[in-house]
Design an enzyme around this catalytic site. Structure first.
Site, short mmCIF file in Angstrom:
data_model
loop_
_atom_site.label_atom_id
_atom_site.label_comp_id
_atom_site.label_asym_id
_atom_site.label_seq_id
_atom_site.Cartn_x
_atom_site.Cartn_y
_atom_site.Cartn_z
N GLU A 140 13.45 -112.86 -6.18
CA GLU A 140 12.36 -113.71 -6.62
C GLU A 140 12.80 -114.88 -7.49
O GLU A 140 12.13 -115.23 -8.47
CB GLU A 140 11.33 -112.86 -7.39
CG GLU A 140 11.85 -112.22 -8.68
CD GLU A 140 12.48 -110.86 -8.52
OE1 GLU A 140 12.62 -110.14 -9.52
OE2 GLU A 140 12.84 -110.50 -7.37
N HIS A 190 5.48 -109.80 -1.81
CA HIS A 190 6.09 -109.12 -2.96
C HIS A 190 6.85 -110.10 -3.84
O HIS A 190 6.66 -110.14 -5.06
CB HIS A 190 7.03 -108.01 -2.47
CG HIS A 190 7.68 -107.23 -3.56
ND1 HIS A 190 7.16 -106.06 -4.06
CD2 HIS A 190 8.81 -107.47 -4.28
CE1 HIS A 190 7.94 -105.60 -5.02
NE2 HIS A 190 8.96 -106.44 -5.17
N GLU A 191 7.72 -110.90 -3.22
CA GLU A 191 8.51 -111.85 -4.01
C GLU A 191 7.62 -112.91 -4.64
O GLU A 191 7.86 -113.35 -5.77
CB GLU A 191 9.58 -112.49 -3.13
CG GLU A 191 10.51 -111.51 -2.42
CD GLU A 191 11.14 -110.48 -3.34
OE1 GLU A 191 11.34 -110.77 -4.53
OE2 GLU A 191 11.42 -109.36 -2.86
N HIS A 208 6.06 -111.69 -7.79
CA HIS A 208 6.97 -111.74 -8.93
C HIS A 208 6.83 -113.04 -9.74
O HIS A 208 7.27 -113.09 -10.89
CB HIS A 208 8.42 -111.61 -8.46
CG HIS A 208 8.92 -110.21 -8.42
ND1 HIS A 208 8.88 -109.37 -9.51
CD2 HIS A 208 9.49 -109.50 -7.41
CE1 HIS A 208 9.41 -108.21 -9.20
NE2 HIS A 208 9.78 -108.25 -7.92
N GLU A 263 8.34 -104.25 -11.38
CA GLU A 263 8.16 -103.87 -9.98
C GLU A 263 6.86 -103.13 -9.68
O GLU A 263 6.29 -103.30 -8.61
CB GLU A 263 9.36 -103.04 -9.52
CG GLU A 263 10.68 -103.81 -9.52
CD GLU A 263 10.67 -105.01 -8.59
OE1 GLU A 263 9.75 -105.14 -7.76
OE2 GLU A 263 11.61 -105.82 -8.68
N ASP A 320 21.40 -101.11 -11.95
CA ASP A 320 21.04 -100.95 -10.55
C ASP A 320 20.65 -99.51 -10.23
O ASP A 320 19.98 -99.25 -9.22
CB ASP A 320 22.19 -101.38 -9.63
CG ASP A 320 22.21 -102.88 -9.40
OD1 ASP A 320 21.33 -103.57 -9.95
OD2 ASP A 320 23.10 -103.37 -8.68
N TYR A 339 9.11 -99.04 -8.34
CA TYR A 339 8.24 -99.79 -7.44
C TYR A 339 6.95 -99.01 -7.15
O TYR A 339 5.84 -99.47 -7.43
CB TYR A 339 8.96 -100.07 -6.12
CG TYR A 339 10.10 -101.05 -6.22
CD1 TYR A 339 9.97 -102.34 -5.74
CD2 TYR A 339 11.33 -100.68 -6.76
CE1 TYR A 339 11.03 -103.24 -5.79
CE2 TYR A 339 12.39 -101.57 -6.83
CZ TYR A 339 12.23 -102.85 -6.35
OH TYR A 339 13.27 -103.74 -6.42
#
Length: 602
Positions: free
Chosen positions: A269, A293-294, A297, A316, A373, A381
């Site tokens: 994003e 979705h992006e 953001h 998220e 990560d 999410y």
């Protein structure tokens, strides 16, 4: 009495917390060298509090620092004393710069290494064109591998940049962008809104632009641009729908950049310029929820940002909820319900995979000493989205929408951590209705494992028809009988169907399905990723060439990691997986190889 909602947390993934000085504006000057696979130049940081005495601390990792200078108000530069801390494999090195009082700015001259983790350098053969390609992936803490910075999501800055690239290529950034190449290969950029370092982005390639509306457009390699232009025709409608839900789009332009297939994520994003994978070019606009979705953001994440990566669900969870509201607005409730069911199924699979009692299934994470990560799972999410769905179920959609819209407006261009958000949620929503907090059981969601049992049930009328088709197939073992039923199915129905197939199908049964529906020959990456685990498990040779081609060319981590795991789970799969990986590894970004190297090690 006014409640204090200010955020003050220490980021365990940044050295910047040790610094009394904060950055506020970056002037970047870089040269892109494809031959050496390096960026070189300077980063000039203006300080937010130059009157504060002491040491400026920046995050770096694998950077060659050549010179550091303090800049006074008239631009005069004097050498500044600096040193690098011992290297940490995850966090890199802290760059400590000693600055006199009232120093307004500091300039660091540096160059990256060819193995900088954020940068992927692609040869022409790895692209859709005839020229090399470079792109960055800064999230979560990889900005420091191509830029000395305060690499924490809670620290924001504006920036300007000058980037020199080969004249046949176009440079783009998460900023105001050119729309066509120039003869000099020198490009100027400006980002007037403050962003955290993980949203710094750079891409360089043989790129062209197609305008979709007064504020939306698409960049892609020439061979990819027509398909991308068709696929994303509803982009302006998405932006307008998002604005109707949660307030004005604050970033002026919204463009997409379609990257080569080695991009490790579905999308990223980056403000004003979302990076997307070509694996969503399905030809029927059925996978564009990723773009929604992006886009979402631009509010949840870019506008109001998780203070640390322990609070990743705040980015998220809101974004997934928002994404599906956009898709419902555009394509109807039945369509959005399919996305919710697929999300739920993915969440339940992740909980089972991680372990139902694992603290990694909490929304609030504790990632100190670990790669952030590790928190990029369906928990942040989908469990985050489920929490918002549960609140919606309790207070009604209109009331939740008002809360979310005011939340984005109140905390625009600020960081938010979990503890502060919970105080805000109680003050502005839960405490206004007696008994609501008890019904929600918020602690179970935020600091408890798994999926609380007060989560609302989710159903999809369209998937019920898919379930009927699966039952018919189980009863008749005749795929051809499904042809009339499946004629109008979207990608989502096909993916649900493939996930619903029996795990005990034989090679003959898979061959019959393949002969009828041509799954192995599909160009739809979502369908292929759902089909191949069946073929791997059963040893269906008819899909072997397609599987190998997929793993050699697609770098999206969501797809390739499960497929390598599936290979490792079958007899003789280790040898096959390692052989394919040896040939494919150069095409994967470090975000993917970091996972796969550990998975496939001897």
């Amino acid at each position: 009495m006014t409640t204090d909602f200010s955020v003050s947390v220490t980021d365990p993934h940044s050295y910047a917390g040790a610094s009394p000085l904060r950055v506020q504006h970056l002037a970047l000057d870089l040269t892109v060298d494809f031959a050496s696979r390096t960026l070189s130049g300077s980063a000039t940081w203006q300080l937010a509090n130059p009157g504060a005495a002491g040491t400026l601390v920046l995050d770096t990792r694998d950077l060659h620092i050549e010179r550091v200078e303090a800049l006074v108000a008239d631009g005069t530069a004097t050498p500044a004393a600096y040193h690098l801390s011992d290297a940490n494999p995850l966090l890199g090195q802290a760059l400590h710069i000693e600055l006199p009082n009232a120093t307004p700015a500091v300039r660091i001259t540096y160059r990256t290494t060819p193995c900088a983790a954020a940068l992927q350098w692609l040869e022409p053969a790895q692209t859709a064109g005839t020229q090399p390609f470079l792109f960055t992936q800064s999230q979560a803490i990889l900005a420091r591998t191509w830029l000395p910075c305060q690499d924490s999501p809670g620290i924001r800055f504006t920036y300007e940049a000058t980037v020199q690239v080969p004249p046949q290529l176009l440079a783009l950034m998460s900023a105001e962008n050119p729309q066509q190449r120039n003869a000099s290969g020198r490009y100027q950029f400006r980002m007037a809104q403050p962003i955290p370092a993980y949203l710094m982005a750079l891409a360089v390639g043989e790129l062209e632009f197609a305008q979709l509306s007064h504020r939306t457009g698409i960049y892609a390699e020439p061979a990819t641009l027509p398909a991308a232009t068709y696929e994303f025709a509803d982009l302006e409608k998405m932006v307008a729908a998002a604005e109707q839900l949660y307030g004005p789009y604050r970033w002026e332009q919204y463009d997409l950049l379609v990257l080569p297939p080695s991009f490790p994520f579905g999308g990223m994003e980056n403000p004003r310029l979302t990076f997307v994978t070509p694996t969503i070019l399905a030809g029927d606009r059925s996978l564009t929820s990723l773009v929604a979705h992006e886009l979402a953001h631009s509010w949840s994440g870019n506008l109001v940002t998780n203070g640390t990566w322990n609070d990743f669900w705040l980015n998220e969870g809101f974004t997934v909820y928002f994404e599906r509201r956009i898709m419902e607005h555009l394509y109807g409730r039945d369509y959005a319900d399919m996305l919710q069911v697929l999300g739920r199924d993915g969440l339940l699979h992740t909980i089972q995979d991680i372990g139902p009692t694992s603290p990694d299934t909490h929304l609030r994470l504790h990632l100190a000493g670990r790669d952030p990560d590790d928190g990029l799972t369906e928990i942040a999410y989908e469990k985050g989205c489920y929490l918002l769905l549960t609140i919606e179920n309790l207070v009604g959609r209109a009331r939740l929408d008002t809360f979310i819209k005011e939340y984005f407006a109140r905390f625009s261009f600020q960081a938010m951590d979990t503890a502060t958000f919970l105080r805000y949620l109680h003050t502005e929503l839960l405490d206004q209705q007696p008994g609501l907090a008890a019904q929600l059981r918020l602690a179970e969601w935020v600091d408890g494992p798994g999926l609380p049992d007060n989560a609302p049930a989710i159903h999809s009328a369209r998937f019920e028809k898919v379930d009927a088709a699966l039952a018919l197939l189980a009863a008749t073992s005749a795929p051809a009988e499904l042809t009339p039923i499946t004629k109008e199915w979207s990608s989502h129905e096909w993916v649900y169907f493939l996930h619903g197939l029996s795990p005990t199908l034989t090679t003959d049964q898979l061959a019959a399905l393949d002969a009828t529906f041509h799954f192995s020959a599909s160009s739809n990456a979502e369908m292929l990723a759902a089909w191949f685990p069946h073929t791997i498990r059963a040893g269906y040779a008819g899909a072997d060439a397609a599987l190998e081609k997929f793993l050699l060319h697609v770098g999206r981590r969501k797809f390739i990691v499960p497929l390598y795991k599936a290979l490792l789970a079958v007899p003789d799969g280790h040898e096959r997986a390692r052989k394919i990986y040896a040939a494919a590894r150069a095409n994967y970004h470090s975000v993917a190889t970091g996972t796969l190297d550990a998975l496939l090690q001897e």
